[in-house]
Structure formats: structure tokens, C-alpha cells
Design an enzyme around this catalytic site. Structure first.
Site, PDB file in Angstrom:
ATOM      1  N   ASN A   1       0.794  -1.233   0.000  1.00  0.00           N
ATOM      2  CA  ASN A   1       0.000   0.000   0.000  1.00  0.00           C
ATOM      3  C   ASN A   1       0.822   1.277   0.000  1.00  0.00           C
ATOM      4  O   ASN A   1       0.457   2.267  -0.610  1.00  0.00           O
ATOM      5  CB  ASN A   1      -1.013  -0.025   1.151  1.00  0.00           C
ATOM      6  CG  ASN A   1      -0.344  -0.133   2.496  1.00  0.00           C
ATOM      7  OD1 ASN A   1       0.619  -0.869   2.675  1.00  0.00           O
ATOM      8  ND2 ASN A   1      -0.844   0.623   3.453  1.00  0.00           N
TER       9      ASN A   1
ATOM     10  N   CYS B   1      -3.370   1.232   6.567  1.00  0.00           N
ATOM     11  CA  CYS B   1      -3.667   0.418   7.760  1.00  0.00           C
ATOM     12  C   CYS B   1      -4.249   1.268   8.875  1.00  0.00           C
ATOM     13  O   CYS B   1      -4.971   0.796   9.732  1.00  0.00           O
ATOM     14  CB  CYS B   1      -2.395  -0.247   8.244  1.00  0.00           C
ATOM     15  SG  CYS B   1      -1.168   0.971   8.720  1.00  0.00           S
TER      16      CYS B   1
ATOM     17  N   GLU C   1       8.074   0.699  16.575  1.00  0.00           N
ATOM     18  CA  GLU C   1       9.215   1.244  15.863  1.00  0.00           C
ATOM     19  C   GLU C   1       9.019   2.749  15.762  1.00  0.00           C
ATOM     20  O   GLU C   1       7.923   3.258  15.961  1.00  0.00           O
ATOM     21  CB  GLU C   1       9.370   0.590  14.485  1.00  0.00           C
ATOM     22  CG  GLU C   1       9.686  -0.910  14.616  1.00  0.00           C
ATOM     23  CD  GLU C   1      10.238  -1.546  13.369  1.00  0.00           C
ATOM     24  OE1 GLU C   1      10.941  -0.867  12.579  1.00  0.00           O
ATOM     25  OE2 GLU C   1       9.976  -2.747  13.161  1.00  0.00           O
TER      26      GLU C   1
HETATM   27  N1  LIG Z   1       0.236  -1.813  10.784  1.00  0.00           N
HETATM   28  C1  LIG Z   1       0.774  -1.195   9.754  1.00  0.00           C
HETATM   29  O1  LIG Z   1       1.578  -0.240   9.889  1.00  0.00           O
HETATM   30  C2  LIG Z   1       0.411  -1.633   8.356  1.00  0.00           C
HETATM   31  C3  LIG Z   1       0.875  -0.871   7.292  1.00  0.00           C
HETATM   32  C4  LIG Z   1       0.510  -1.263   5.989  1.00  0.00           C
HETATM   33  C5  LIG Z   1      -0.283  -2.379   5.757  1.00  0.00           C
HETATM   34  N2  LIG Z   1      -0.700  -3.108   6.826  1.00  0.00           N
HETATM   35  C6  LIG Z   1      -1.569  -4.265   6.607  1.00  0.00           C
HETATM   36  O2  LIG Z   1      -1.125  -5.003   5.452  1.00  0.00           O
HETATM   37  C7  LIG Z   1      -2.256  -5.574   4.780  1.00  0.00           C
HETATM   38  C8  LIG Z   1      -2.222  -5.202   3.323  1.00  0.00           C
HETATM   39  O3  LIG Z   1      -0.937  -5.518   2.810  1.00  0.00           O
HETATM   40  P1  LIG Z   1      -0.678  -6.907   2.050  1.00  0.00           P
HETATM   41  O4  LIG Z   1      -1.927  -7.364   1.367  1.00  0.00           O
HETATM   42  O5  LIG Z   1       0.572  -6.772   1.244  1.00  0.00           O
HETATM   43  O6  LIG Z   1      -0.411  -7.904   3.262  1.00  0.00           O
HETATM   44  P2  LIG Z   1      -0.017  -9.452   3.130  1.00  0.00           P
HETATM   45  O7  LIG Z   1       0.098  -9.931   4.505  1.00  0.00           O
HETATM   46  O8  LIG Z   1      -0.892 -10.150   2.178  1.00  0.00           O
HETATM   47  O9  LIG Z   1       1.466  -9.433   2.442  1.00  0.00           O
HETATM   48  C9  LIG Z   1       2.488  -8.654   3.008  1.00  0.00           C
HETATM   49  C10 LIG Z   1       3.820  -9.242   2.569  1.00  0.00           C
HETATM   50  O10 LIG Z   1       3.980 -10.516   3.180  1.00  0.00           O
HETATM   51  C11 LIG Z   1       4.373 -11.478   2.209  1.00  0.00           C
HETATM   52  N3  LIG Z   1       3.905 -12.781   2.679  1.00  0.00           N
HETATM   53  C12 LIG Z   1       2.651 -13.296   2.576  1.00  0.00           C
HETATM   54  N4  LIG Z   1       2.586 -14.506   3.182  1.00  0.00           N
HETATM   55  C13 LIG Z   1       3.836 -14.751   3.701  1.00  0.00           C
HETATM   56  C14 LIG Z   1       4.430 -15.832   4.438  1.00  0.00           C
HETATM   57  N5  LIG Z   1       3.719 -16.898   4.789  1.00  0.00           N
HETATM   58  N6  LIG Z   1       5.749 -15.745   4.789  1.00  0.00           N
HETATM   59  C15 LIG Z   1       6.474 -14.657   4.445  1.00  0.00           C
HETATM   60  N7  LIG Z   1       5.987 -13.601   3.741  1.00  0.00           N
HETATM   61  C16 LIG Z   1       4.673 -13.650   3.384  1.00  0.00           C
HETATM   62  C17 LIG Z   1       3.740 -10.984   0.939  1.00  0.00           C
HETATM   63  O11 LIG Z   1       4.373 -11.530  -0.202  1.00  0.00           O
HETATM   64  C18 LIG Z   1       3.956  -9.478   1.068  1.00  0.00           C
HETATM   65  O12 LIG Z   1       5.259  -9.118   0.673  1.00  0.00           O
HETATM   66  C19 LIG Z   1      -3.484  -5.012   5.480  1.00  0.00           C
HETATM   67  O13 LIG Z   1      -3.969  -5.949   6.418  1.00  0.00           O
HETATM   68  C20 LIG Z   1      -2.958  -3.804   6.238  1.00  0.00           C
HETATM   69  O14 LIG Z   1      -3.704  -3.496   7.391  1.00  0.00           O
HETATM   70  C21 LIG Z   1      -0.393  -2.760   8.127  1.00  0.00           C
HETATM   71  N1  LIG Z   2       4.378   2.966   9.351  1.00  0.00           N
HETATM   72  C1  LIG Z   2       3.828   4.125   8.900  1.00  0.00           C
HETATM   73  C2  LIG Z   2       2.624   4.167   8.239  1.00  0.00           C
HETATM   74  C3  LIG Z   2       1.780   3.032   8.060  1.00  0.00           C
HETATM   75  C4  LIG Z   2       0.732   3.096   7.190  1.00  0.00           C
HETATM   76  C5  LIG Z   2      -0.115   1.991   6.965  1.00  0.00           C
HETATM   77  O1  LIG Z   2      -0.756   1.769   5.914  1.00  0.00           O
HETATM   78  C6  LIG Z   2       4.546   5.386   9.121  1.00  0.00           C
HETATM   79  O2  LIG Z   2       3.989   6.464   8.880  1.00  0.00           O
HETATM   80  O3  LIG Z   2       5.718   5.289   9.577  1.00  0.00           O
END
Ligand SMILES: NC(=O)c1ccc[n+]([C@@H]2O[C@H](COP(=O)([O-])OP(=O)(O)OC[C@H]3O[C@@H](n4cnc5c(N)ncnc54)[C@H](O)[C@@H]3O)[C@@H](O)[C@H]2O)c1
Ligand SMILES: N/C(=C\C=C\C=O)C(=O)O
Length: 484
Positions: free
Chosen positions: A153, A286, A465
Site C-alpha cells: 500500500n 492500515c 518502531e
Molecule cells: N500496521 C501497519 O503499519 C500496516 C501498514 C501497511 C499495511 N498493513 C496491513 O497489510 C495488509 C495489506 O498488505 P498486504 O496485502 O501486502 O499484506 P499481506 O500480509 O498479504 O502481504 C504482506 C507481505 O507478506 C508477504 N507474505 C505473505 N505470506 C507470507 C508468508 N507466509 N511468509 C512470508 N511472507 C509472506 C507478501 O508476499 C507481502 O510481501 C493489510 O492488512 C494492512 O492493514 C499494516
Molecule cells: N508505518 C507508517 C505508516 C503506516 C501506514 C499503513 O498503511 C509510518 O507512517 O511510519
């Protein structure tokens, strides 16, 4: 056709096993990505350990910080290339990527280069039982080789949010970008070579999760720690992988964040703030708001105002002037989001606006565009209120008392972020103290001071972090006690 190679030991490496990279705005194939297998992962881990034993491991923190500043400066020098690469991969509005994604992608190197130079470690002096004295001092050393598993994202921003502190602390990193967004992580490899970061310090392996590079990295016992941003269920799988070898993890996971608007809020600012938190980046943040709770006296007025605000968003591809709502990342994600749009209707929601797809012309009719959507009238048990959707949509419900708002916001398995709108100081601080999240914004959203702790509680993550908190994860702290 653009080729995205792996970046191993300072070289770009093709594997011949490729997968398609598609543009979200028209679903056209725009590149081929070379998938890394076990042998590439093994080579990268070996190169990373060699780097730690070589020039990089011997480098002073001051010189490391200089190089990281140079990385940030080189990203800025090649700003347009990073911008176009990010836009091609994500389809997000140009204004968003140019103001948030790329600048933060560079800033993440500078902030930690400065923190690591200036944050002291502790020391204590004690009287010993024999009437003498002892002095203790703490020493930080790098964790070692860090696996960095990234989402799609905010590709550059979220990758360098981890790579910046990891390198500042003297680690070597192996980055696995999302399969959806290979471009900027690959481009950063060119920057690392140009700046003079020793080979093996920053490496990029492309692929998927299970049975691919993601799994191979997290299961490799030569990887000393894993930092991951992505879905909660993926975090569970990675945590299981990291258990072997007892490797530390830092997780930024999913969320189902609440926005709470009190009747005394600055109405226009609250509408603008919730518009951003619900629809920015096509809802693919997120920290975004998918549950809005509005105090009853202003509920009707707020619903009408947010409807107008949502309907005022311009949906379209990155290059179109004034676009502020781009496409979702993929056909698969579009199907997931539209599935929730259907579920909301099936569960009896009143669709205030949206609920489907916009009429797009020409090539963009094949894009993953959906309408910004607002629902009211659902029970708190509804799927679109319980489950993370990660799209441009939110449900608005009324509340009467502060206690009720807090209870509604906390009634979720997640604990990432909340945005609270009120002009009453007491309300603001009481609510902030009672909400079970890692991040609470008052009269703001996604306002970031990179020195502060960032992360989620409950199903939204492990660890924090940001600022000195990143040093806690990316270093091992040793205490040395000297008997005088
Ligand atoms: N908390 C935060 O700061 C934050 C920030 C951005 C996105 N997100 C979350 O991420 C999700 C959207 O992103 P996404 O669809 O790329 O997430 P995802 O979990 O589908 O994939 C994230 C990464 O993990 C890898 N991956 C998937 N399965 C794996 C495994 N078993 N072992 C190792 N690597 C693996 C994928 O290839 C990708 O690079 C949403 O749930 C969002 O809330 C959280
Ligand atoms: N980790 C951070 C943002 C996360 C965004 C989630 O989609 C940041 O601003 O450092």
C-alpha cells in the site's frame, strides 16, 4: 517490457522464473518480475553475513550515518524516477505519492541516521559488598541479518521505515517487497550502489509468501530477525516461522480503526479529517478509518456532509489532474472489497453513497476502481464493522455518551489507531487514555513525528518502531560491569 531483477550482493540477478506486474489503473502487464527461490535466498543470506564481517561491520556510526544521508539525497535527486515507479505499481494519485510516499521514503533514512548518532546508552555506578565500586555501561550491537517483508500500500515508505533504522544500527537487510509492487525497492538497489553502501548490506528478493521468497527468508536460520508489515494472518504464519531459532519479530499488522466525532468538534475539520482517514490511498492505509462513531446531535448533519465530501472526490488514474481517488491495487483486492460492498447490502445497510464501481472510459474500464462508499444502519456485529476491508468505505453509527464511544471503539480484535475529534481537552485526553490502540490522533490523522513510537496492540502488531524504539528492535543491548 520492464524486467524487475533481484538485487543480490550488489548485482541485479535474473532467475528466468518470472511473474507479471500489472498496472492497477488498466490491469495491463507493465513488467516481468524475477522470482527468487531458495538458492537466491541462500546467496543473499551469505552475502549479508559477509558484509557484516567486512567493511560495513567495521564502519563507524558517523560514517554509516553519512552514507544514509547520501541515500536520502540520492532518492531526492532521482525523485521523479521513484515517483513514476511508485505510480506505475500502485496507480495512486500523483499528489499523494509526491507528498507522502517518496518524501517519507527518503526521510526514513535521515531520521534514523541522526538518532543513532545522538542517542546515548545507559551507565550505572554501584557500591559493591566489599566496600568498593563497580560501573556498568551498555553497548548496542547490530541484530545481524534482518528480513524485511513489505506490503503493497505504501511500498517505498513502509520498506524504508524498516530499512532506515536497520541500516543505521549496522545491520544488513534482505527486503522482500510485495509481489504487487516490485519497482521502488529494486530502484533503491541502484541508489545503494551509487552511494557506496557496501554490497550485501541492502538486498532485494522478489516473490510471494508461502513456497516462495517470503517463506524462504523467514525460515532461513541465517536471518537473525524479521520485521513485517502486512495482514494479521500473515503475521501469524511468519511468527510461526520465526519461532525456529527463536528469532525476534517486529510486526505492523491489520487494523479496524475507529473515528470518533463529538458534537463539540470543529465540524468542517472533522469532516475533512474523516474524509482523509476513510478514503485516502483508496482506503488502503492500515491506519484508515472504517468505523465512524458520531455523537447523536450532529449525526444526521455529519452523514450528509461526509456523503457530499465523498461524492466530491475525483476518481481516476494517477496522471489525471485533480484525481484524489485512485484504483485498488489488484483485481483480487477489488473482488474482496466489492464482496464487502455486497455483504453490507445483504446485511441491510443503508447505502448513503457508493456501493459499486464508477463508470470508467477506455483502458481504465479494466482498472480496479471502486466508488467511495458510506453505510449507516448496521448492527455492530455486521461483517463490514468487524472485519478489515482495506478499501474506500466506512460505516457511520451514532453514540450518546463518551463511555459508549470508547466501548464501541474498543470492541474489536485490533488495536492500531483511532482518530478523535473534539474541542474539549478533558474529553480528548480521557478518550485517548481509554482507547486500546497504539496510535491515537486528536483533531488530526496520520500526522507523523518519526521520533515517536509507532505500532499496534492486540491483533494489530508486536513491538513499536520509531525514534529510539527502533533501536530496541534493531540492536542487541549488552551490559558490561567493571569492578573498580
Ligand atoms: N500496521 C501497519 O503499519 C500496516 C501498514 C501497511 C499495511 N498493513 C496491513 O497489510 C495488509 C495489506 O498488505 P498486504 O496485502 O501486502 O499484506 P499481506 O500480509 O498479504 O502481504 C504482506 C507481505 O507478506 C508477504 N507474505 C505473505 N505470506 C507470507 C508468508 N507466509 N511468509 C512470508 N511472507 C509472506 C507478501 O508476499 C507481502 O510481501 C493489510 O492488512 C494492512 O492493514 C499494516
Ligand atoms: N508505518 C507508517 C505508516 C503506516 C501506514 C499503513 O498503511 C509510518 O507512517 O511510519
Amino acid at each position: 517490457m520492464k524486467q524487475f531483477h533481484n538485487f543480490i550482493n550488489g548485482e541485479f540477478v535474473a532467475t528466468g522464473k518470472t511473474f507479471e506486474n500489472r498496472a492497477p489503473a488498466n490491469n495491463r502487464v507493465i513488467g516481468l518480475v524475477h522470482e527468487a527461490g531458495q538458492s537466491e535466498v541462500d546467496a543473499a543470506v551469505a552475502a549479508a553475513h559477509a558484509a557484516l564481517k567486512g567493511e560495513w561491520g567495521r564502519m563507524s556510526v558517523v560514517r554509516r550515518a553519512e552514507l544514509l544521508h547520501a541515500v536520502a539525497d540520492e532518492i531526492h535527486r532521482r525523485f521523479d524516477e521513484f515517483l513514476e515507479a511508485e505510480l506505475a505499481d500502485t496507480g495512486k494519485p500523483r499528489s499523494l505519492a509526491s507528498h507522502i510516499d517518496i518524501p517519507r521514503g527518503a526521510a526514513n533514512f535521515k531520521i534514523f541516521a541522526d538518532i543513532v548518532k545522538n542517542v546515548p546508552t545507559e551507565s550505572f555506578q554501584m557500591a559493591t559488598p566489599d566496600g568498593g565500586t563497580a560501573i556498568s555501561y551498555a553497548v548496542r550491537s547490530p541484530l545481524g541479518v534482518v528480513g524485511v517483508i513489505c506490503p503493497w500500500n505504501l511500498p517505498l515508505l513502509l520498506m524504508t521505515w524498516k530499512v532506515g533504522p536497520a541500516l543505521a544500527c549496522g545491520n544488513a537487510v534482505i527486503v522482500k517487497p510485495s509481489e504487487e509492487t516490485p519497482a521502488t525497492a529494486t530502484l533503491l538497489g541502484e541508489v545503494m550502489n551509487a552511494v557506496g553502501i557496501p554490497k550485501g548490506v541492502y538486498q532485494v528478493l522478489h516473490g510471494f509468501g508461502p513456497g516462495s521468497a517470503g517463506e524462504f527468508i523467514t525460515k532461513h536460520l541465517g536471518v537473525n530477525g524479521i520485521t513485517f508489515t502486512g495482514e494479521t494472518r500473515t503475521g501469524e504464519a511468519i511468527m510461526a516461522a520465526a519461532a525456529k531459532g527463536v528469532r525476534p519479530v517486529s510486526f505492523e499488522l491489520g487494523g479496524k480503526n475507529a473515528g470518533i466525532v463529538f458534537a463539540d468538534a470543529d465540524f468542517e475539520k472533522a469532516v475533512a479529517g474523516i474524509t482523509r482517514s476513510a478514503f485516502e490511498n483508496c482506503g488502503q492505509v492500515c491506519l484508515g478509518t472504517e468505523r465512524v462513531y458520531v455523537q447523536r446531535p450532529i449525526f444526521e448533519k455529519f452523514v450528509a456532509a461526509l456523503k457530499a465530501s465523498a461524492e466530491g472526490l475525483k476518481v481516476g488514474p494517477s496522471h489525471e489532474p485533480g484525481v484524489n481517488l485512485g484504483p485498488l491495487i489488484s483485481a483480487e483486492h477489488k473482488e474482496k472489497v466489492l464482496g464487502y460492498y455486497a455483504k453490507a447490502r445483504a446485511e441491510g445497510a443503508t447505502v448513503v453513497t457508493g456501493g459499486g464501481v464508477p463508470e470508467m472510459k477506455g483502458e481504465f474500464a479494466e482498472g480496479h476502481f471502486v466508488l467511495p462508499t458510506i453505510w449507516i444502519g448496521l448492527p455492530e456485529s455486521a461483517a463490514v464493522i468487524r472485519e478489515e476491508i482495506f478499501g474506500p468505505c466506512c460505516h457511520i453509527a451514532p453514540f450518546d455518551t463518551e463511555e459508549e464511544a470508547i466501548a464501541l471503539a474498543n470492541a474489536t480484535d485490533y488495536g492500531l489507531a483511532t482518530t478523535v475529534w473534539t474541542q474539549d481537552l478533558g474529553t480528548a485526553h480521557r478518550v485517548a487514555a481509554a482507547i486500546d490502540v497504539g496510535l491515537c490522533w486528536i483533531n488530526s490523522w496520520f500526522l507523523r513525528d518519526l521520533r515517536t513510537a509507532f505500532g499496534g496492540s492486540k491483533a494489530s502488531g508486536i513491538g513499536r518502531e520509531g525514534g529510539v524504539h527502533s533501536l530496541e528492535f534493531y540492536t542487541e543491548l549488552r551490559n558490561v560491569m567493571v569492578k573498580l
